[in-house]
Design an enzyme around this catalytic site. Structure first.
Site, PDB file in Angstrom:
ATOM      1  N   GLU A 224      66.010  41.554 -90.494  1.00 34.29           N
ATOM      2  CA  GLU A 224      65.967  42.487 -91.612  1.00 34.29           C
ATOM      3  C   GLU A 224      65.322  43.784 -91.148  1.00 34.29           C
ATOM      4  O   GLU A 224      64.825  43.876 -90.038  1.00 34.29           O
ATOM      5  CB  GLU A 224      65.199  41.902 -92.801  1.00 34.29           C
ATOM      6  N   ASP A 225      65.338  44.742 -92.047  1.00 34.33           N
ATOM      7  CA  ASP A 225      64.751  46.037 -91.766  1.00 34.33           C
ATOM      8  C   ASP A 225      63.236  45.924 -91.816  1.00 34.33           C
ATOM      9  O   ASP A 225      62.690  45.045 -92.462  1.00 34.33           O
ATOM     10  CB  ASP A 225      65.217  47.010 -92.850  1.00 34.33           C
ATOM     11  N   GLN A 226      62.593  46.844 -91.162  1.00 34.50           N
ATOM     12  CA  GLN A 226      61.133  46.872 -91.181  1.00 34.50           C
ATOM     13  C   GLN A 226      60.582  47.019 -92.605  1.00 34.50           C
ATOM     14  O   GLN A 226      59.517  46.511 -92.913  1.00 34.50           O
ATOM     15  CB  GLN A 226      60.733  47.998 -90.237  1.00 34.50           C
ATOM     16  N   SER A 228      62.182  45.854 -95.340  1.00 34.88           N
ATOM     17  CA  SER A 228      62.733  44.819 -96.226  1.00 34.88           C
ATOM     18  C   SER A 228      61.718  43.717 -96.500  1.00 34.88           C
ATOM     19  O   SER A 228      60.870  43.437 -95.671  1.00 34.88           O
ATOM     20  CB  SER A 228      63.952  44.156 -95.584  1.00 34.88           C
TER      21      SER A 228
END
Ligand SMILES: [Zn+2]
Ligand SMILES: [Zn+2]
Length: 380
Positions: A224-226, A228
């Site tokens: 996932e994104d940093q 998220s």
């Protein structure tokens, strides 16, 4: 019977051998198991002293203590029930052994290296209450008789778990140490990773402390994104624990690592194979360039059961699909998109203009920006 004895006496008259080497060398001739006692018996029969220097091994069996004490000292830091032993010996030992064997035409007996390993393993087994096995041992011991040193290496362990991420601004992966590029050096305390906060760093530190290991390598089931969050049951992962000294330590099912919560933790006896297919439930907050209406958002229904094609990637990629779609208008130029889809779909590429087909910006004819996306659940 007589000729056997003649051969044995010929060997022992010409060469001084210790009890161990005598037992080994004559074992086949007299049809007995090689042993110290067999050697002792025949040396006595022939009135040979066992105090002379052995032609083959230079009395190495009498000086195993130094190597053994090194092994015992080092192995006391390891949990192990089984071990395998390797030996490094000066080539001259094997040369003398081979010379004597060929001179007296002796075949089918264990060589000197094997003989030493057997004796050493017996003593290690007895002292550490462990068993010598060749297949998949807990500990590998390499004893070097050139300098009496030894190197110990534990079999890797595997741990399965899931993590929930409750804070934003925390990357999943730790960058590699810039000094050594992941190999391990003094700057990174031999962990191979940068000294920054990340999920990988937090999990690694937990296992490094728990199992007293050198390094942890994590195999993520998606990412996932940093920024998220990862909610629901959490994202699964597999961790490989390299050279764990304390493999028997009890691992509790859960662990709270400040912002990252681990659950379902368990040690695995075998390494998980290949990649694991998974599906994610993700909630995406999207901003649009032009105002968006609820009617326009209805076009997003097309995404249900759509197959995702990424033309920027290799064609061999396995096909990925969106299963369920939900949306909700937030404001004039923003909405939420909820998806239940195969793992590994690039969320940003799906929303923002890209090579991914279908594409949300294209579908709505409105340039979309992915503001944030959170994982509500991950299903394996
Ligand atoms: Zn010997
Ligand atoms: Zn480093």
């Amino acid at each position: 019977m007589k000729s056997q004895f003649t051969t044995v006496s010929k060997i022992l008259k010409n060469y001084d051998l210790c009890e161990y080497c005598t037992g080994r060398i004559i074992s086949k001739i007299v049809g007995k198991q090689s042993s110290k006692f067999l050697g002792k018996k025949y040396l006595k029969k022939l009135g040979k002293s066992d105090h002379k220097t052995c032609y083959i091994c230079k009395n190495i069996f009498g000086s195993l203590e130094l190597v053994l004490s090194n092994i015992f000292e080092k192995s006391s830091h390891f949990d192990f029930k089984t071990f395998h032993l390797g030996i490094t010996l000066k080539p001259s030992f094997l040369e003398r052994d081979d010379y004597l064997k060929s001179k007296f035409k002796i075949k089918g007996i264990e060589n000197i290296k094997f003989g030493i390993a057997k004796e050493l393993a017996k003593k290690i087994s007895r002292r550490t209450n462990s068993k010598r096995i060749t297949d998949d041992p807990d500990l590998f011991i390499q004893a070097n008789f050139k300098d009496e040193s030894c190197i110990l290496r534990a079999k890797p362990m595997f741990v399965y778990g899931r993590y929930n991420k409750k804070i934003r601004k925390l990357p999943q992966k730790q960058g590699l140490c810039r000094s050594c590029n992941g190999i391990g050096c003094h700057n990174c305390d031999f962990k191979g990773i940068e000294n920054l906060q990340s999920i990988e760093g937090k999990i690694s530190n937990l296992f490094i402390k728990k199992f007293d290991c050198n390094q942890v390598k994590i195999n993520w089931i998606g990412g996932e994104d940093q920024s998220s969050l990862v909610l629901g049951k959490g994202r699964p992962f597999f961790a490989k624990i390299l050279n764990p000294k304390r493999r028997n330590r009890i691992l509790r099912k859960t662990s709270d690592l400040e912002g990252v919560y681990l659950s379902e933790l368990q040690k695995l006896s075998i390494q998980p194979k290949g990649s694991i297919p998974f599906k994610s439930k993700v909630s995406i907050t999207i901003d649009t360039k032009k105002p968006i209406s609820s009617t326009q958002l209805k076009k997003l229904k097309i995404l249900e059961n759509a197959e995702i094609q990424d033309f920027s990637r290799d064609k061999r990629n396995t096909k990925k699909r969106i299963y369920k779609v939900g949306y909700k208008k937030l404001g004039k130029t923003s909405f939420i998109l909820d998806l239940f889809a195969d793992g590994g779909i690039s969320i940003k590429s799906l929303i923002q203009p890209s090579d991914v087909v279908p594409n949300v910006s294209e579908l709505l004819d409105n340039q979309c920006e992915c503001k944030k996306f959170d994982f509500k659940n991950i299903v394996v």
